[in-house]
Each structure stands twice: as C-alpha cells, then as structure tokens.
Scaffold this motif. Sequence first.
Motif, PDB file in Angstrom:
ATOM      1  N   MET A 240       0.818  -1.199   0.000  1.00  0.00           N
ATOM      2  CA  MET A 240       0.000   0.000   0.000  1.00  0.00           C
ATOM      3  C   MET A 240       0.864   1.267   0.000  1.00  0.00           C
ATOM      4  N   ALA A 241       2.004   1.223   0.726  1.00  0.00           N
ATOM      5  CA  ALA A 241       2.895   2.392   0.779  1.00  0.00           C
ATOM      6  C   ALA A 241       3.473   2.691  -0.601  1.00  0.00           C
TER       7      ALA A 241
ATOM      8  N   ARG B   4       2.371   1.564  -3.543  1.00  0.00           N
ATOM      9  CA  ARG B   4       1.286   1.906  -4.455  1.00  0.00           C
ATOM     10  C   ARG B   4       0.819   3.347  -4.242  1.00  0.00           C
ATOM     11  N   GLY B   5       0.682   3.746  -2.967  1.00  0.00           N
ATOM     12  CA  GLY B   5       0.226   5.094  -2.668  1.00  0.00           C
ATOM     13  C   GLY B   5       1.164   6.166  -3.173  1.00  0.00           C
TER      14      GLY B   5
ATOM     15  N   ALA C  50       1.153   5.933  -7.289  1.00  0.00           N
ATOM     16  CA  ALA C  50      -0.134   6.244  -7.927  1.00  0.00           C
ATOM     17  C   ALA C  50      -0.420   7.743  -7.974  1.00  0.00           C
ATOM     18  N   LYS C  51       0.204   8.512  -7.105  1.00  0.00           N
ATOM     19  CA  LYS C  51      -0.018   9.965  -7.079  1.00  0.00           C
ATOM     20  C   LYS C  51       0.715  10.678  -8.211  1.00  0.00           C
TER      21      LYS C  51
ATOM     22  N   ARG D 211      10.147   8.033  -0.236  1.00  0.00           N
ATOM     23  CA  ARG D 211       9.223   8.462  -1.289  1.00  0.00           C
ATOM     24  C   ARG D 211       9.986   9.085  -2.457  1.00  0.00           C
TER      25      ARG D 211
END
Length: 352
Positions: free
Chosen positions: A19-20, A22-23, A26-27, A122
């Motif tokens: 999820m990390a 992908r999050g 995806a942005k 990130r």
Amino acid sequence: MLRNRLKVLVVDDSCFMRMAIRGILAKDPQIEIVGIAADGVEGVEKAIELKPDLITMDVEMPRMDGIAALKQIMAKAPTRVLMVSTLTCEGAKATFEALEAGAIDYIPKNISDSAEAQSIFREELLVKVKLAGSSLIPMGTGIRRTALTSPAAIKKSLFSRKVNCVGIGASTGGPVALQEVLSRIPANFPFGIMVAIHMPKAFTGPYAERLNARCSLEIREAKDGDLLRPGQVLVAPGGRHTTLVRQGAGLMVKTDPTTAFPQYLYIPSVDQMMHSLAEASNGSMLGVVLTGMGSDGFKGMQFLKNKGGITLVQDETTSTIYGMPKACIEGGVADEVLPLDQIGFEIARIAS
C-alpha cells in the motif's frame, strides 16, 4: 494518455509495503499501477499476464522469494525490476545476487514512523522507478559485446601520460559493472584503485567482500588511515564521503560525515573522491566513470583532466543508466569511451 504512462507492478508480501509503494507511485501522473502481488509466485504470473514496464520486487517473501521470482521473470518475460531491500548484511547479499540475476537497481526498505525517513523513501522510490523505467532491459547476466572504436592516435597519447593510481565511480548498474571491470585486472596490477559507488552504509562492506571473492585483486571496504597500495582495491564506505590525502610518499584514506560536504547529493560522492585523488596524486592518475544516474563524477573528472590525468568512461550501449558517463562525454572531459567488457583490460593496459 494511459499508453504513455509507466506501467508498474508492485510485488511485496507486506500489505503495508504494498500500500505504501502503491500510494506513492499512484499519485504521480506519469505512473500507472497495473497490479499488485503478495508473493513471488503471483508476481511471476502477473508479470507475464500484465506485461508491466517495471516491477518493484521485495526480496523475502513466502512460496517464492524475490530472487527466484526475478530469475523466472527474466527467463519468461524479461522486464525491468527494481528490488526493495532491507538495510542488513543479509539484505545486501541478496540484493547483489538479484543485481547479478538481472535487476536494474535496488531501493532500501526504510519506512518508519520518522517523517524524514518516509520522505527520503518516497523521493528515492519515485526517482529510481522513473529512471529504471527508461533504462535498458537486461538480457541475462552477460555483458553486451561491442567493437573497440577508439582511434590509435588517442590511445598513443593516453599511454604517454603518467599514472600512479586509479579512481572509479559508479551508481545505478554499478555493482555488476564494477565486478566486470575489476575481474579483468590481474592481481599484480602495479597501482592502488579507489572506488566510490552510491550505496548505503550496510551494503559497502558485504559488497567489497563479494568482489574480493570474485576477482584476483585484493578488495575490501576502506577505513580511515588506509594507504592505497599496489594490487589493492578500496571501496569507499557507505554513509560517508571519502577523501584521499598525501601521506609521505603514499595516498591515505580519510572519511568524513556527510555534513562536512553538504553540497553533494550522492553518498559517497564520486566527485569528492575523484577530485581529492587527483589533487593528492598531482594528476598522475586514471579516472573511470561507469554507469549511473545523475552527473556525479563529472566535476571530479573535469578537475582531473585539467591536472593532466587520463579519463575513461563507459559507453551508452552497455550502461544501465547513461547519466554519469553522458555528463562526462557531453562536458568534454572523456579521453576514451569504451564498452564495459573492455574497460578492465584498458585500465591494465594504460597502467602498464
């Protein structure tokens, strides 16, 4: 619009990491997440089915680990793979095995409650995914062979210059490329070699040990006070910058915290290592820049060339990421441009 976006498959057994990642990805409007997988078996299946441009791959997973999955993907549906590795000695060994099996690059798995750590992860993830997405797809672990095209006149002028030491810099694709280069140099090489490659602190020691087991030269991680000796390769430790200074008739290693050189984005800095080695040797050295993102090494090679040293860089065809060599070539500081499988031989030839 979607056809121009980078299609990414995320493979990780941790729901939190899936999820990390992908999050974060995806942005970005340039990236499309086409699928997620919870282990290596599912990752291989989805790689074949979805045909992504790039896969982020965890190393430790149930049913099939990341390295086994990577090998199957490279055999059945060759794809760019970015490994997500733990910052441990075992994580380092697995990462190098993955790079040798065809992974493009790796990113340290460093997610914690720290806002700074999350920000670093990130930013590094986004940069590496985009760069890896535009890189060559590795075809197995062999080195692509290309013809030597350097004019004889250039070679003659290079051989006329004095060399007392060698400095090598690399980044993305560098672990495999450096092994290829050093494996071509004989144990009786008459000069010391200093290497700076962008790696975290936990990785440089295991990497040096791995190289030492695979090459004729003596190779180990450098430490403060080490002297650069003939037939020995010192690998700059991760997490710090490395400077070479004159010590009597020899060249000595000095390591510094990153705060000492805040101007350098990449750690350890190739520019700092190369510049200081050129200064300490008064230009009597050979500087080599291999595959890597960014332009680290260009300023160091420029300083070396101005001091009368020799500069050699990897060509575009065999570079995983052409950034660092390209900066040297376009900046006019490369005396020679060679395919990877000829660089080690050329280092030995120039030194002789």
